[in-house]
Motif scaffolding. Structure first.
Motif, mmCIF file in Angstrom:
data_model
loop_
_atom_site.group_PDB
_atom_site.id
_atom_site.type_symbol
_atom_site.label_atom_id
_atom_site.label_comp_id
_atom_site.label_asym_id
_atom_site.label_seq_id
_atom_site.Cartn_x
_atom_site.Cartn_y
_atom_site.Cartn_z
ATOM 1 N N LEU A 222 1.806 -49.873 -34.340
ATOM 2 C CA LEU A 222 1.372 -50.031 -32.954
ATOM 3 C C LEU A 222 -0.025 -49.430 -32.874
ATOM 4 O O LEU A 222 -0.187 -48.219 -32.834
ATOM 5 C CB LEU A 222 2.311 -49.290 -31.996
ATOM 6 C CG LEU A 222 3.774 -49.693 -32.042
ATOM 7 C CD1 LEU A 222 4.622 -48.729 -31.234
ATOM 8 C CD2 LEU A 222 3.947 -51.116 -31.545
ATOM 9 N N GLU A 223 -1.010 -50.304 -32.892
ATOM 10 C CA GLU A 223 -2.388 -49.824 -32.969
ATOM 11 C C GLU A 223 -3.028 -49.809 -31.588
ATOM 12 O O GLU A 223 -2.832 -50.713 -30.781
ATOM 13 C CB GLU A 223 -3.186 -50.722 -33.923
ATOM 14 C CG GLU A 223 -4.458 -50.087 -34.385
ATOM 15 C CD GLU A 223 -5.052 -50.802 -35.589
ATOM 16 O OE1 GLU A 223 -5.731 -50.114 -36.358
ATOM 17 O OE2 GLU A 223 -4.868 -52.010 -35.761
ATOM 18 N N GLN A 224 -3.805 -48.740 -31.339
ATOM 19 C CA GLN A 224 -4.605 -48.607 -30.125
ATOM 20 C C GLN A 224 -3.775 -48.698 -28.842
ATOM 21 O O GLN A 224 -4.102 -49.454 -27.922
ATOM 22 C CB GLN A 224 -5.725 -49.655 -30.106
ATOM 23 C CG GLN A 224 -6.719 -49.509 -31.238
ATOM 24 C CD GLN A 224 -7.534 -48.232 -31.103
ATOM 25 O OE1 GLN A 224 -8.180 -48.028 -30.100
ATOM 26 N NE2 GLN A 224 -7.468 -47.372 -32.103
ATOM 27 N N LEU A 225 -2.697 -47.905 -28.780
ATOM 28 C CA LEU A 225 -1.940 -47.830 -27.525
ATOM 29 C C LEU A 225 -2.896 -47.349 -26.441
ATOM 30 O O LEU A 225 -3.605 -46.356 -26.627
ATOM 31 C CB LEU A 225 -0.750 -46.882 -27.667
ATOM 32 C CG LEU A 225 0.377 -47.389 -28.566
ATOM 33 C CD1 LEU A 225 1.391 -46.278 -28.816
ATOM 34 C CD2 LEU A 225 1.046 -48.602 -27.956
ATOM 35 N N PRO A 226 -2.952 -48.044 -25.308
ATOM 36 C CA PRO A 226 -3.967 -47.733 -24.304
ATOM 37 C C PRO A 226 -3.693 -46.434 -23.541
ATOM 38 O O PRO A 226 -2.577 -45.925 -23.525
ATOM 39 C CB PRO A 226 -3.896 -48.941 -23.363
ATOM 40 C CG PRO A 226 -2.530 -49.477 -23.521
ATOM 41 C CD PRO A 226 -2.128 -49.185 -24.942
ATOM 42 N N ASN A 227 -4.742 -45.960 -22.915
ATOM 43 C CA ASN A 227 -4.663 -44.809 -22.026
ATOM 44 C C ASN A 227 -5.313 -45.247 -20.721
ATOM 45 O O ASN A 227 -6.526 -45.111 -20.552
ATOM 46 C CB ASN A 227 -5.388 -43.604 -22.624
ATOM 47 C CG ASN A 227 -5.296 -42.383 -21.732
ATOM 48 O OD1 ASN A 227 -4.446 -42.311 -20.848
ATOM 49 N ND2 ASN A 227 -6.185 -41.440 -21.946
ATOM 50 N N THR A 228 -4.509 -45.817 -19.837
ATOM 51 C CA THR A 228 -5.017 -46.308 -18.561
ATOM 52 C C THR A 228 -4.207 -45.690 -17.435
ATOM 53 O O THR A 228 -3.186 -45.039 -17.670
ATOM 54 C CB THR A 228 -4.894 -47.854 -18.468
ATOM 55 O OG1 THR A 228 -3.507 -48.203 -18.450
ATOM 56 C CG2 THR A 228 -5.593 -48.540 -19.629
ATOM 57 N N GLN A 229 -4.665 -45.919 -16.231
ATOM 58 C CA GLN A 229 -3.970 -45.373 -15.069
ATOM 59 C C GLN A 229 -2.528 -45.893 -14.993
ATOM 60 O O GLN A 229 -1.617 -45.150 -14.654
ATOM 61 C CB GLN A 229 -4.729 -45.732 -13.793
ATOM 62 C CG GLN A 229 -4.168 -45.074 -12.553
ATOM 63 C CD GLN A 229 -5.031 -45.341 -11.333
ATOM 64 O OE1 GLN A 229 -6.013 -46.068 -11.407
ATOM 65 N NE2 GLN A 229 -4.647 -44.759 -10.220
#
Length: 132
Positions: free
Chosen positions: A90-97
């Motif tokens: 699982l690459e680059q799991l996001p960090n968003t609101q």
């Protein structure tokens, strides 16, 4: 010599020093399923789950909620027949609101539950992840 000489057969961990191509080659050498999802295009839980479901070629309901994904990674795959093992990236799991730390941890918990499930069945289930 195996890349996984010091890596337990059932775990969820940061990708760290591993390279995706090396992991894919090792999965092939071991005769295990290689599942890859590049998740940074997702902004919400629904979008990230959708990317994972589409990338892994899972049924559409898996992209709806964590429980459906958990069920597919465990019972559904078990019912599909004997399994040789799984190597998941699982690459680059996001960090968003709308996909924050809590959502990422819940997603990783789904994969941890699946790793525990497969450990009981003596089937390797390794998950490597990275954050955006």
């Amino acid at each position: 010599m195996s890349l996984f000489l010091t890596v337990p057969p059932n775990l969820v961990q940061s990708i760290r020093a591993f390279r995706v191509t090396e992991l894919q080659e090792e999965a092939g050498r071991l005769g295990q399923h290689f599942l890859y999802a590049h998740c940074n295009a997702g902004l919400t839980k629904q979008q990230v789950l959708g990317i994972i479901a589409e990338s892994f070629k899972l049924p559409k309901p898996c992209g709806k909620n964590f429980d459906a994904l958990r069920e597919t990674l465990t019972e559904t795959m078990f019912k599909a027949g004997p399994q040789t093992g799984f190597l998941i990236v699982l690459e680059q799991l996001p960090n968003t609101q709308k996909f924050d730390r809590e959502a990422r941890e819940t997603l990783l918990d789904v994969f941890r539950d699946a790793a525990d499930y497969w450990a009981e069945k003596k089937v390797p289930f390794r998950v490597f992840y990275s954050f955006e």
